[in-house]
Structures are given as structure tokens and as C-alpha cells.
Design a protein around this motif. Sequence first.
Motif, PDB file in Angstrom:
ATOM      1  N   THR A  62       0.790  -1.333   0.025  1.00 11.30           N
ATOM      2  CA  THR A  62       0.266  -0.021  -0.348  1.00 11.30           C
ATOM      3  C   THR A  62       1.042   0.787   0.133  1.00 11.30           C
ATOM      4  OG1 THR A  62      -1.908   1.197   1.016  1.00 11.30           O
ATOM      5  CG2 THR A  62      -0.048   0.591   2.196  1.00 11.30           C
ATOM      6  N   TYR A  63       0.401   2.346   0.210  1.00  9.51           N
ATOM      7  CA  TYR A  63       1.117   3.783   0.158  1.00  9.51           C
ATOM      8  C   TYR A  63      -0.366   5.030   0.048  1.00  9.51           C
ATOM      9  CZ  TYR A  63      -0.511   4.622  -4.925  1.00  9.51           C
ATOM     10  OH  TYR A  63      -1.612   4.238  -5.842  1.00  9.51           O
ATOM     11  N   THR A  64       1.378   5.989   0.098  1.00  7.32           N
ATOM     12  CA  THR A  64       0.082   6.889   0.029  1.00  7.32           C
ATOM     13  C   THR A  64       1.284   8.404  -0.512  1.00  7.32           C
ATOM     14  OG1 THR A  64      -0.329   8.936   1.151  1.00  7.32           O
ATOM     15  CG2 THR A  64       1.354   7.945   2.135  1.00  7.32           C
ATOM     16  N   VAL A  65       0.644   9.405  -1.099  1.00  3.21           N
ATOM     17  CA  VAL A  65       1.457  10.217  -1.803  1.00  3.21           C
ATOM     18  C   VAL A  65       1.659  11.531  -0.627  1.00  3.21           C
ATOM     19  CG1 VAL A  65       2.127  11.792  -3.491  1.00  3.21           C
ATOM     20  CG2 VAL A  65       0.564   9.247  -4.726  1.00  3.21           C
ATOM     21  N   VAL A  66       2.634  12.046  -0.750  1.00  7.54           N
ATOM     22  CA  VAL A  66       2.826  12.939   1.245  1.00  7.54           C
ATOM     23  C   VAL A  66       2.659  13.912  -0.555  1.00  7.54           C
ATOM     24  CG1 VAL A  66       4.258  13.746   2.515  1.00  7.54           C
ATOM     25  CG2 VAL A  66       3.787  11.216   2.542  1.00  7.54           C
ATOM     26  N   ARG A  67       2.058  15.080  -0.078  1.00  5.50           N
ATOM     27  CA  ARG A  67       1.998  16.156  -1.027  1.00  5.50           C
ATOM     28  C   ARG A  67       2.043  17.996   0.167  1.00  5.50           C
ATOM     29  NH1 ARG A  67       0.014  14.920  -5.573  1.00  5.50           N
ATOM     30  NH2 ARG A  67      -1.599  13.399  -5.294  1.00  5.50           N
ATOM     31  N   ARG A  68       2.614  17.810   1.420  1.00  5.17           N
ATOM     32  CA  ARG A  68       2.293  18.136   2.322  1.00  5.17           C
ATOM     33  C   ARG A  68       3.292  18.208   3.351  1.00  5.17           C
ATOM     34  NH1 ARG A  68      -2.101  22.195   3.053  1.00  5.17           N
ATOM     35  NH2 ARG A  68      -0.883  23.022   4.398  1.00  5.17           N
ATOM     36  N   HIS A  69       4.476  19.007   3.461  1.00  2.00           N
ATOM     37  CA  HIS A  69       4.930  18.396   4.984  1.00  2.00           C
ATOM     38  C   HIS A  69       6.052  19.287   5.551  1.00  2.00           C
ATOM     39  CE1 HIS A  69       7.598  15.687   7.614  1.00  2.00           C
ATOM     40  NE2 HIS A  69       7.041  14.930   6.229  1.00  2.00           N
ATOM     41  N   GLY A  70       5.814  19.109   7.257  1.00  4.85           N
ATOM     42  CA  GLY A  70       6.265  20.243   7.936  1.00  4.85           C
ATOM     43  C   GLY A  70       7.612  20.269   7.530  1.00  4.85           C
ATOM     44  N   HIS A  71       8.365  19.193   7.824  1.00  4.79           N
ATOM     45  CA  HIS A  71       9.547  19.447   7.789  1.00  4.79           C
ATOM     46  C   HIS A  71      10.576  20.055   6.677  1.00  4.79           C
ATOM     47  CE1 HIS A  71      14.454  18.001   7.938  1.00  4.79           C
ATOM     48  NE2 HIS A  71      14.523  18.309   9.352  1.00  4.79           N
ATOM     49  N   PRO A  72      11.302  21.031   6.807  1.00  3.21           N
ATOM     50  CA  PRO A  72      12.300  21.416   5.872  1.00  3.21           C
ATOM     51  C   PRO A  72      12.355  20.263   4.336  1.00  3.21           C
ATOM     52  CG  PRO A  72      13.052  22.702   7.069  1.00  3.21           C
ATOM     53  CD  PRO A  72      12.294  21.565   7.635  1.00  3.21           C
ATOM     54  N   TYR A  73      13.202  19.641   4.719  1.00  2.67           N
ATOM     55  CA  TYR A  73      13.517  18.323   3.694  1.00  2.67           C
ATOM     56  C   TYR A  73      12.727  18.323   3.184  1.00  2.67           C
ATOM     57  CZ  TYR A  73      16.172  14.667   1.519  1.00  2.67           C
ATOM     58  OH  TYR A  73      16.533  13.341   0.959  1.00  2.67           O
ATOM     59  N   PHE A  74      11.932  17.473   3.895  1.00  2.94           N
ATOM     60  CA  PHE A  74      10.589  16.634   2.967  1.00  2.94           C
ATOM     61  C   PHE A  74       9.862  17.355   2.492  1.00  2.94           C
ATOM     62  CE2 PHE A  74      11.919  13.605   6.436  1.00  2.94           C
ATOM     63  CZ  PHE A  74      12.562  12.750   5.719  1.00  2.94           C
ATOM     64  N   ARG A  75       9.445  18.827   2.708  1.00  4.55           N
ATOM     65  CA  ARG A  75       8.874  20.043   1.502  1.00  4.55           C
ATOM     66  C   ARG A  75       9.302  20.321   0.636  1.00  4.55           C
ATOM     67  NH1 ARG A  75       9.855  25.001   4.636  1.00  4.55           N
ATOM     68  NH2 ARG A  75       8.973  23.814   6.081  1.00  4.55           N
ATOM     69  N   SER A  76      10.832  20.456   0.668  1.00  6.58           N
ATOM     70  CA  SER A  76      11.062  20.197  -0.808  1.00  6.58           C
ATOM     71  C   SER A  76      11.268  18.341  -2.130  1.00  6.58           C
ATOM     72  CB  SER A  76      13.158  20.744  -0.883  1.00  6.58           C
ATOM     73  OG  SER A  76      13.435  19.373   0.145  1.00  6.58           O
ATOM     74  N   ARG A  77      11.238  17.862  -1.118  1.00  7.60           N
ATOM     75  CA  ARG A  77      10.431  16.899  -2.327  1.00  7.60           C
ATOM     76  C   ARG A  77       9.184  16.664  -2.446  1.00  7.60           C
ATOM     77  NH1 ARG A  77      15.683  13.291  -1.350  1.00  7.60           N
ATOM     78  NH2 ARG A  77      13.905  11.340  -1.539  1.00  7.60           N
ATOM     79  N   ALA A  78       8.420  17.040  -1.781  1.00  2.00           N
ATOM     80  CA  ALA A  78       6.369  16.832  -2.104  1.00  2.00           C
ATOM     81  C   ALA A  78       6.804  16.646  -3.840  1.00  2.00           C
ATOM     82  CB  ALA A  78       6.239  17.656  -1.148  1.00  2.00           C
ATOM     83  N   PRO A  79       5.563  16.272  -3.958  1.00  3.56           N
ATOM     84  CA  PRO A  79       5.234  14.907  -4.455  1.00  3.56           C
ATOM     85  C   PRO A  79       6.843  14.486  -3.797  1.00  3.56           C
ATOM     86  CG  PRO A  79       4.098  15.172  -6.304  1.00  3.56           C
ATOM     87  CD  PRO A  79       5.613  17.249  -5.255  1.00  3.56           C
ATOM     88  N   TYR A  80       5.875  12.933  -2.833  1.00  2.00           N
ATOM     89  CA  TYR A  80       6.693  12.111  -2.669  1.00  2.00           C
ATOM     90  C   TYR A  80       6.234  10.512  -2.431  1.00  2.00           C
ATOM     91  CZ  TYR A  80       7.387  12.866   2.159  1.00  2.00           C
ATOM     92  OH  TYR A  80       7.928  12.631   3.474  1.00  2.00           O
ATOM     93  N   VAL A  81       6.738   9.226  -2.499  1.00  2.00           N
ATOM     94  CA  VAL A  81       5.659   8.743  -2.502  1.00  2.00           C
ATOM     95  C   VAL A  81       5.883   7.646  -1.034  1.00  2.00           C
ATOM     96  CG1 VAL A  81       4.989   6.310  -3.274  1.00  2.00           C
ATOM     97  CG2 VAL A  81       4.723   8.375  -4.781  1.00  2.00           C
ATOM     98  N   VAL A  82       5.432   7.500   0.089  1.00  2.00           N
ATOM     99  CA  VAL A  82       6.104   6.679   1.347  1.00  2.00           C
ATOM    100  C   VAL A  82       4.848   4.947   1.146  1.00  2.00           C
ATOM    101  CG1 VAL A  82       5.992   6.252   3.479  1.00  2.00           C
ATOM    102  CG2 VAL A  82       6.186   8.646   2.365  1.00  2.00           C
ATOM    103  N   ALA A  83       5.664   3.898   0.727  1.00  2.00           N
ATOM    104  CA  ALA A  83       4.762   2.655   0.538  1.00  2.00           C
ATOM    105  C   ALA A  83       5.077   1.731   1.517  1.00  2.00           C
ATOM    106  CB  ALA A  83       5.452   2.456  -0.635  1.00  2.00           C
ATOM    107  N   TYR A  84       4.429   0.621   2.218  1.00  2.00           N
ATOM    108  CA  TYR A  84       4.928  -0.327   2.649  1.00  2.00           C
ATOM    109  C   TYR A  84       5.262  -1.877   1.444  1.00  2.00           C
ATOM    110  CZ  TYR A  84       2.828  -0.008   7.176  1.00  2.00           C
ATOM    111  OH  TYR A  84       3.071   0.808   8.533  1.00  2.00           O
ATOM    112  N   VAL A  85       6.843  -1.647   1.651  1.00  2.00           N
ATOM    113  CA  VAL A  85       6.548  -2.529   0.260  1.00  2.00           C
ATOM    114  C   VAL A  85       7.437  -4.131   1.114  1.00  2.00           C
ATOM    115  CG1 VAL A  85       8.815  -3.195  -1.162  1.00  2.00           C
ATOM    116  CG2 VAL A  85       8.023  -1.078  -0.470  1.00  2.00           C
TER     117      VAL A  85
END
Length: 133
Positions: A62-85
Motif C-alpha cells: 500500500t502507499y500514500t502520496v505526501v504532498r505537504r510536509h512540515g520538515h524542510p527536507y521533506f517539504r523540498s521533495r514533495a510530492p513523494y511516495v511512501v509505501a509499505y513494501v
Amino acid sequence: MPGEPTRPLPVLTEPDTAEFWRACGEHRLTYTTDRDGGVVFYPRRTDGGQVRDSAGRGVVYTYTVVRRHGHPYFRSRAPYVVAYVDLDEGFRLLAEVDADPDAVHVGMRVEVGWEDHGETAVPVFRPAGSAAT
């Protein structure tokens, strides 16, 4: 002037996960088996089991698309995918999938790639058969 934001990283001296993160630094994804050979996963010290290397291949459970993040590192990567593999060896890992969010789907074959950070590396999956990240 501040530099580029950096990824939050694990504590490499934490006793339960240190061996896992050292292996990641060598681009090895590891898991543990118990005394009977059953797969045990979340990184922790072993009690009679064995640490084994995974081939790093599996499917998106399963997965989700992160479109907004509070941490500066992840904010700069959005949108990105986080998944259970679901890894072929029988354990499940939560990780980023480096792919176009519109291309990711449940059941998609993926393989581990590595994002190097000094002494360790973070496992980041990509579509199976794609170029290394």
C-alpha cells in the motif's frame, strides 16, 4: 546563509537498530530470522536468530502520496511516495518509493536503491528494472 535542508537520520549507536543501519551504510538491506528460521522484522538485537541479507526486491503493499510536509527536507521533495513494501523474503518495510506518484500502484514490483548520508544510507525503493537512484 543556511545550507540545503538535510534528511533526519537514525542514531547509529542505538543498540537495537545500529547493526541494521551499519548494513545500510554498506548498501545491504538486512532482516532477522528467529531460532526456527521464521522471518522477524523490525530492526533489533537478535536472541539466537540470524541476520540475513535481503535481495531488496518486493511489491508495493500500500502507499500514500505526501504532498505537504512540515520538515524542510521533506517539504523540498514533495510530492513523494511512501509505501509499505512486501519484500520477497517475507517482511514488510515502510520506505520511500522514488517514482512518479501517478505511476505507483499496489502490486508494483520495486527494488531497493540507496540514498547515501555519510556513515549510513537510507533505503529508497524504485520501480524494478529502472536505473539506479
